[in-house]
Design a protein around this motif. Sequence first.
Motif, PDB file in Angstrom:
ATOM      1  N   THR A 219      52.980 -19.341 -62.625  1.00 36.25           N
ATOM      2  CA  THR A 219      53.070 -17.904 -62.348  1.00 36.25           C
ATOM      3  C   THR A 219      51.682 -17.400 -61.993  1.00 36.25           C
ATOM      4  O   THR A 219      50.713 -17.660 -62.718  1.00 36.25           O
ATOM      5  CB  THR A 219      53.603 -17.143 -63.572  1.00 36.25           C
ATOM      6  OG1 THR A 219      54.918 -17.614 -63.890  1.00 36.25           O
ATOM      7  CG2 THR A 219      53.659 -15.648 -63.292  1.00 36.25           C
ATOM      8  N   THR A 226      50.472  -7.573 -61.325  1.00 38.43           N
ATOM      9  CA  THR A 226      51.812  -8.052 -61.007  1.00 38.43           C
ATOM     10  C   THR A 226      51.868  -9.571 -61.116  1.00 38.43           C
ATOM     11  O   THR A 226      50.985 -10.267 -60.607  1.00 38.43           O
ATOM     12  CB  THR A 226      52.217  -7.620 -59.594  1.00 38.43           C
ATOM     13  OG1 THR A 226      52.112  -6.197 -59.492  1.00 38.43           O
ATOM     14  CG2 THR A 226      53.658  -8.037 -59.286  1.00 38.43           C
ATOM     15  N   ILE A 228      53.825 -13.149 -60.329  1.00 41.93           N
ATOM     16  CA  ILE A 228      54.724 -13.738 -59.329  1.00 41.93           C
ATOM     17  C   ILE A 228      55.110 -15.124 -59.800  1.00 41.93           C
ATOM     18  O   ILE A 228      54.357 -16.080 -59.637  1.00 41.93           O
ATOM     19  CB  ILE A 228      54.046 -13.809 -57.943  1.00 41.93           C
ATOM     20  CG1 ILE A 228      53.520 -12.441 -57.522  1.00 41.93           C
ATOM     21  CG2 ILE A 228      55.025 -14.343 -56.897  1.00 41.93           C
ATOM     22  CD1 ILE A 228      52.754 -12.473 -56.218  1.00 41.93           C
ATOM     23  N   GLU A 232      60.641 -16.236 -57.895  1.00 44.79           N
ATOM     24  CA  GLU A 232      60.698 -15.084 -57.003  1.00 44.79           C
ATOM     25  C   GLU A 232      60.252 -15.415 -55.582  1.00 44.79           C
ATOM     26  O   GLU A 232      60.465 -14.622 -54.667  1.00 44.79           O
ATOM     27  CB  GLU A 232      59.839 -13.947 -57.556  1.00 44.79           C
ATOM     28  CG  GLU A 232      60.387 -13.333 -58.830  1.00 44.79           C
ATOM     29  CD  GLU A 232      59.600 -12.102 -59.246  1.00 44.79           C
ATOM     30  OE1 GLU A 232      58.713 -11.678 -58.465  1.00 44.79           O
ATOM     31  OE2 GLU A 232      59.856 -11.583 -60.341  1.00 44.79           O
ATOM     32  N   VAL A 233      59.609 -16.563 -55.388  1.00 40.97           N
ATOM     33  CA  VAL A 233      59.126 -16.905 -54.050  1.00 40.97           C
ATOM     34  C   VAL A 233      59.783 -18.155 -53.497  1.00 40.97           C
ATOM     35  O   VAL A 233      59.533 -18.534 -52.347  1.00 40.97           O
ATOM     36  CB  VAL A 233      57.587 -17.094 -54.051  1.00 40.97           C
ATOM     37  CG1 VAL A 233      56.887 -15.804 -54.423  1.00 40.97           C
ATOM     38  CG2 VAL A 233      57.175 -18.223 -54.999  1.00 40.97           C
ATOM     39  N   ARG A 313      53.294 -12.783 -50.913  1.00 33.08           N
ATOM     40  CA  ARG A 313      53.617 -13.276 -52.255  1.00 33.08           C
ATOM     41  C   ARG A 313      53.723 -14.798 -52.260  1.00 33.08           C
ATOM     42  O   ARG A 313      53.233 -15.459 -53.182  1.00 33.08           O
ATOM     43  CB  ARG A 313      54.925 -12.640 -52.738  1.00 33.08           C
ATOM     44  CG  ARG A 313      54.797 -11.170 -53.076  1.00 33.08           C
ATOM     45  CD  ARG A 313      56.170 -10.493 -53.150  1.00 33.08           C
ATOM     46  NE  ARG A 313      57.017 -11.094 -54.163  1.00 33.08           N
ATOM     47  CZ  ARG A 313      57.027 -10.738 -55.446  1.00 33.08           C
ATOM     48  NH1 ARG A 313      56.224  -9.777 -55.863  1.00 33.08           N
ATOM     49  NH2 ARG A 313      57.825 -11.328 -56.317  1.00 33.08           N
ATOM     50  N   TRP A 317      51.232 -17.451 -54.333  1.00 30.28           N
ATOM     51  CA  TRP A 317      51.695 -18.510 -55.229  1.00 30.28           C
ATOM     52  C   TRP A 317      51.189 -19.872 -54.771  1.00 30.28           C
ATOM     53  O   TRP A 317      50.815 -20.707 -55.584  1.00 30.28           O
ATOM     54  CB  TRP A 317      53.221 -18.516 -55.290  1.00 30.28           C
ATOM     55  CG  TRP A 317      53.752 -19.464 -56.332  1.00 30.28           C
ATOM     56  CD1 TRP A 317      54.011 -19.192 -57.637  1.00 30.28           C
ATOM     57  CD2 TRP A 317      54.045 -20.860 -56.144  1.00 30.28           C
ATOM     58  NE1 TRP A 317      54.458 -20.326 -58.288  1.00 30.28           N
ATOM     59  CE2 TRP A 317      54.482 -21.365 -57.396  1.00 30.28           C
ATOM     60  CE3 TRP A 317      53.994 -21.725 -55.061  1.00 30.28           C
ATOM     61  CZ2 TRP A 317      54.860 -22.686 -57.583  1.00 30.28           C
ATOM     62  CZ3 TRP A 317      54.357 -23.047 -55.245  1.00 30.28           C
ATOM     63  CH2 TRP A 317      54.785 -23.525 -56.477  1.00 30.28           C
TER      64      TRP A 317
END
Length: 903
Positions: A219, A226, A228, A232-233, A313, A317
């Motif tokens: 993460t 925030t 990520i 989520e990606v 995003r 990552w």
Amino acid sequence: MSLNPSKVAPEPEPEPEPEPEPEAGPGPGPEAQGPGPEGESGPPAGPGPEPEPPSAAGQDREPERGRAAGPSAEPPPPPASRPEALRAPRPRCRTDCLEAPLSRAFQRLGRKVGAHPWVFLLLPVALTAVLGTGLMYLPRDGDEDLEEQYTPIGSPAKAERRFVQGHFTANDSLVFSVSRKSTDVPYASLLVVSDTETLLEPDILEEISKVDDAVQALTVTQDNGTQIPYSEVCAKNQGICVPPNPLLFAWKRNKGLNLTAITFPIYSPAGQIVSLANILGGTVLGPSQSLLQAKAMRLQYYLETGEGEENERSKAWMIHFLTKFGSFEKSLALKKIQVPSGWGLWEARRRCDCVRNKMWVAVFGVVSTGLAVVSSFGLMLYVGVPFVLIVANSPFLILGVGVDDMFIMISAWQKTSLTDSVSERMSDAYSQVAVSITITTLTNVLAFYTGVMSSFRSVQYFCIYTGTTLLFCYFYSITCFGACIALDGKREGVCLRWLEKPGTPGQKCSSFKKSCCLPGSSLQDGWKADIHPMNLFFRDYFGPLLTSTKSKIFVVLLYVSYIVTSIYGCFRVEEGLDLRNLASDDSYITPYFNVEEEHFSTYGPRVMVIITEVLDYWDKDARQRLEKCLVDFENSEYVDENLTEFWLREYVNYMENLRQDINDKTVFLSTIPTFLMEFPLFAYDINITSSQEIICSRAFIQSMGISSSTNKKLMLLQFRDMAEKCAVPLMVYNPAFIYFDQFSAIVENTVRNVVVASAAMFVVSLLLIPHPLCSLWVTFAIASVIVGVTGFMAFWKVNLDSISMINLVICIGFSFDFAAHISYAFVSSSEPSANHKAIEALYLLGCYDGVEHTTLVMAASGFCCPSEVLQKHTGLWAGRRGAALVSAELDSLLKGDHSSSLT
């Protein structure tokens, strides 16, 4: 480095000549003979000591101002003896239509620079300050579109991609299929290699599972707080992250899975067909395609694609992943596997005489080159020329050329008389170097600007930056650096006047004046220029050795061996850019690609076979024509026929199981929606309109056996040829084809650029070198160097790609220099035999070309470059740079005894 031997010849110390005895008979005495054609006393007629070879007084050099002895109305010298007549130059064809006016123009410029040095120094500096502000547009994020820069402009694959993008859609959030994507998908990739014979053991799969869990748990926390997570990606299938490896996914869900029942390359867990090609490597198969061993496994973590925040995003990552993966093996205490990581889309003299010493002038010569780089780069960035990775190597090459011009100008200045004014000395020096530095710059600039015709944008931008910088370097050499020489000349005059005062050598003086004007030990008497030991070496040792009969035979045999070996190598050169060369030596992607090449080279990309026009799929004859073409693809040596995926074949089987009439148009079209509900992935392979018309559709074939760039090219050409010959309009495409296109385009581009650049060199040599036959030998020498460099690339495992193509263009421009110097010195020599001509050419130019070669090799070595592609290819160019000198010497020797007729 000068074309005219008189401009580079070392000044030997004059030796007293014996006074000739008066001869009986009428005729003028020695004092009445007057000066020879060079403004010097002619040699005595008849027997006597052998005269020294001509040095600074070349045949084509204009008499220096104030150097001619005697009035112009003096009677001509008496007839020379027979040996002297043999040495007299004979009329020859001349093509130097630009040499004389160019020399006069530089003579006037030198006088201006000597008279107003501060103007010529400060104006270029001010120009650099203005243009240098363009460096604010230098890209800082380091991102570079590899596809845009290293693939051919107008690539057929780019047109094929536009077709796919316009006719096939996909919803990645619902069903993700990487083989159905029209562009590359960002991903993180891990290659897991077992330390044992196979990784199909529960304890090893357990370690691989720990690596997978660690990656998916990563993460990244942004600056605003925030977080990520990977979930989520990641690219999703039915709302779930796409598994990085289907076999590992199946084992994690059922750790009691019977691993001995796995088949390869088709695996069918729970009735679903899964391809393991390119997912497992180093496989050993048993009966019925059962998988006995697998040495390596690929874990592929696909990320979301899109624009704006979604892409940022995924990128955030990915960067976090790259910073963390190196500690996986230690933090997870892995004992039985190794984990090299991959990436996706984001890596991408020796004088102690302080008066005549030119150390600080030489330093400013390097600074002048730096000013040229800043000015040129700033100007290019102002006008919007993109700055790409390989342009960073340009300053190394520019430094070599700038230092070369600096040596020439300082050498010419050192040959001028200390008793003349600075303006007169600058005028003489500029007149001597006019042709030399102009032809060097002109040929190099033409060679680089020829590269603008390339189909590769990276080559275009590199050549634009480098060619323009060479022009600035030339301009700053004759203005800014010349002004520095003039200012130092004024210092020489002040120091000499101070040193000539009575009692100066023993008197005390200020430390500043002492360091400025006194030599390290004692003042050299007469400030005489001496002959460099290397010149004597070439004249007394190397030249006689090289011109002996045995050496000639050896050199000719060596040259023939060189050419034969080079031509053989030319047919074995691999095409294509190895992405490992775009990374630094210690990059993580190097071991990744090494493992991939060793264990995952069997299978290549899945290729789309696209029916590009409307076809009556319900018509039996149409289906047979299409099936015949598809079978032709499957029969190719580059295709695994067991891994073909085609919706129409499955649909025919589906209709037959339902006992429906496949040849009925209405039934055929009306049943398609039901079929797609059961096989949703095929919905992305059929473009059907609301009026139930199938505009286009596609099948997929699995390529194999294309690990080498040659096979990639052959496969691509074969597939396109088969598609063109098919009775049904077909097109083949895979995102990798955009990179494969360079394999077929690179040879055509290289040949075109080499031919055009060589022709330009020939034209320039005809205009600036006063002997047409010399131009032919220069062109021959260039061809020898290009063949040699290209051929030996195969033995050094250097691919022919857009970057090595740049080096071939560089070889043309720079190899011209050595060949032109040696061959021109040979044909211009007044020596009576070919052997003496060759020795004199080496004596005059061997040392200077050697210094030039050394500086260019050092400048181009690329030793400090972080990218291996810059190290390898600049090293290639630097290493082969000396071949031009060898070839030029060969050209002189190969002329043989008949070469005396050239003069």
